[in-house]
Design an enzyme around this catalytic site. Sequence first.
Site, PDB file in Angstrom:
ATOM      1  N   TYR A   1       0.860  -1.190   0.000  1.00  0.00           N
ATOM      2  CA  TYR A   1       0.000   0.000   0.000  1.00  0.00           C
ATOM      3  C   TYR A   1       0.896   1.239   0.000  1.00  0.00           C
ATOM      4  O   TYR A   1       1.574   1.536   0.982  1.00  0.00           O
ATOM      5  CB  TYR A   1      -0.888   0.039   1.242  1.00  0.00           C
ATOM      6  CG  TYR A   1      -2.012  -0.968   1.286  1.00  0.00           C
ATOM      7  CD1 TYR A   1      -2.356  -1.746   0.189  1.00  0.00           C
ATOM      8  CD2 TYR A   1      -2.760  -1.132   2.448  1.00  0.00           C
ATOM      9  CE1 TYR A   1      -3.396  -2.670   0.246  1.00  0.00           C
ATOM     10  CE2 TYR A   1      -3.807  -2.043   2.522  1.00  0.00           C
ATOM     11  CZ  TYR A   1      -4.120  -2.809   1.421  1.00  0.00           C
ATOM     12  OH  TYR A   1      -5.147  -3.706   1.498  1.00  0.00           O
TER      13      TYR A   1
ATOM     14  N   GLY B   1     -16.971   2.074  -3.283  1.00  0.00           N
ATOM     15  CA  GLY B   1     -17.718   3.320  -3.365  1.00  0.00           C
ATOM     16  C   GLY B   1     -19.019   3.228  -4.132  1.00  0.00           C
ATOM     17  O   GLY B   1     -19.776   4.198  -4.169  1.00  0.00           O
TER      18      GLY B   1
ATOM     19  N   GLY C   1     -23.270   3.702  -1.366  1.00  0.00           N
ATOM     20  CA  GLY C   1     -23.339   4.738  -0.351  1.00  0.00           C
ATOM     21  C   GLY C   1     -22.158   5.647  -0.206  1.00  0.00           C
ATOM     22  O   GLY C   1     -21.907   6.186   0.874  1.00  0.00           O
TER      23      GLY C   1
END
Length: 307
Positions: free
Chosen positions: A36, A191, A194
Site C-alpha cells: 500500500y 464506493g 453509499g
Amino acid sequence: MGLSGAYGRTDDDESVRVIHTYLDAGGTLLDTADFYGAGHNEQLVGRALRERSRDDAVLSVKFGALLTPGPGIPGGGADGRPDAVRNYLTYSLQRLGTDHVDIYRPARLDRRVPIEDTVGAIAELVEAGHVRHIGLSEVGAETIRRAAAVAPISDVQIEYSLLSRGIEDEILATCRELGIGVTAYGVLSKGLIGGNAASPVLAAAFPRFGGENREHNDALVARLQEVADAKEATLAQLAIAWVAAQGDDVVPVVGARRAAQVESMIASTSVTLDDDDLARIDALVPRGAARGTRYPEAHMADLDSEG
C-alpha cells in the site's frame, strides 16, 4: 489502503487523526499491506501508533504483491517463496516500528510456490515470536484446506458485500467447517454503495464502474434507500450492517480517509437487521445481480478464490 493514495490525494497528518479517532472509539483492527503506497501505509500506521500502547491495535499485514513504478493497482503477480516471506516481514516490522504483527498473510496465492511452503514459513515466524497468527487472502476452498493442514489459520480476507457474494458458494462453508474467520473487505464495493466511487483512474479500470454496468449497479443500490431510511441509516451503514449480520465469524473491514467517515462507520454497529430485513434486502439486491467482474480481467486471473 485509502490513506496511501489509492482513492486520491491524502494528508498524512489528517490520516493519523483518522487512525487515532478509530482507536479512541474502541476500534482495534488495522489492516495494511507492505505494498500500500509501496511502504507508505506501514510507515503511516507506525507513526500513528508511536505514542500508543502496542496492544491498542491488532495489526493485520498482507505481503507479496509485486509492484512496478507508476500509478495503478498491483498487477505484477505475487511472491510467496519462504525467503521472500522472511524478507518482507523484516521490512514491515521496521516500517511499523514493532517487533511483531498480529496477523500475517500473503495478499495473493503465488501459483509457483506450494501454499504449504508459504504458510510453513509464516509458521516459523510464529514460533520465533514475530507473528501471532496466520491469515490468507483471496484463496479458494482447496487452498484453504491445504494451508490449514500445515498450521492454524486465523482468517481469510476476501471481498464480501451485497454486490460480491461469491464466497457463499464454497469458501464461507469451508472456513466455518475449519473454524476460520472471514475478514470481509470491499464492503462498500469501492464506493458503489453509499459513497463516492473510486478514483477516476481506478474507476476506469474496474468493469463494474463502466458504462451500462455502472448504470445497472447504481440502480440496484438505489433500491436499498427505502430500507436504509426505515433504519435511519445511510446506505453505507446498511451495507456494513448487512455484512456484519452474516455471522459472528465475519468481520467487515471498512476504509476511511476522514474522521467523520470513521464516526459513520462506527454508527453502523447500531443498525440491527432481523431475518425479515435480510430477506427483503436479498429480494431487492439478489445474489449475482451486479454486472461486471469485481476486478479488471487481467487481475481476475490472480484470484485463486475465483477458481
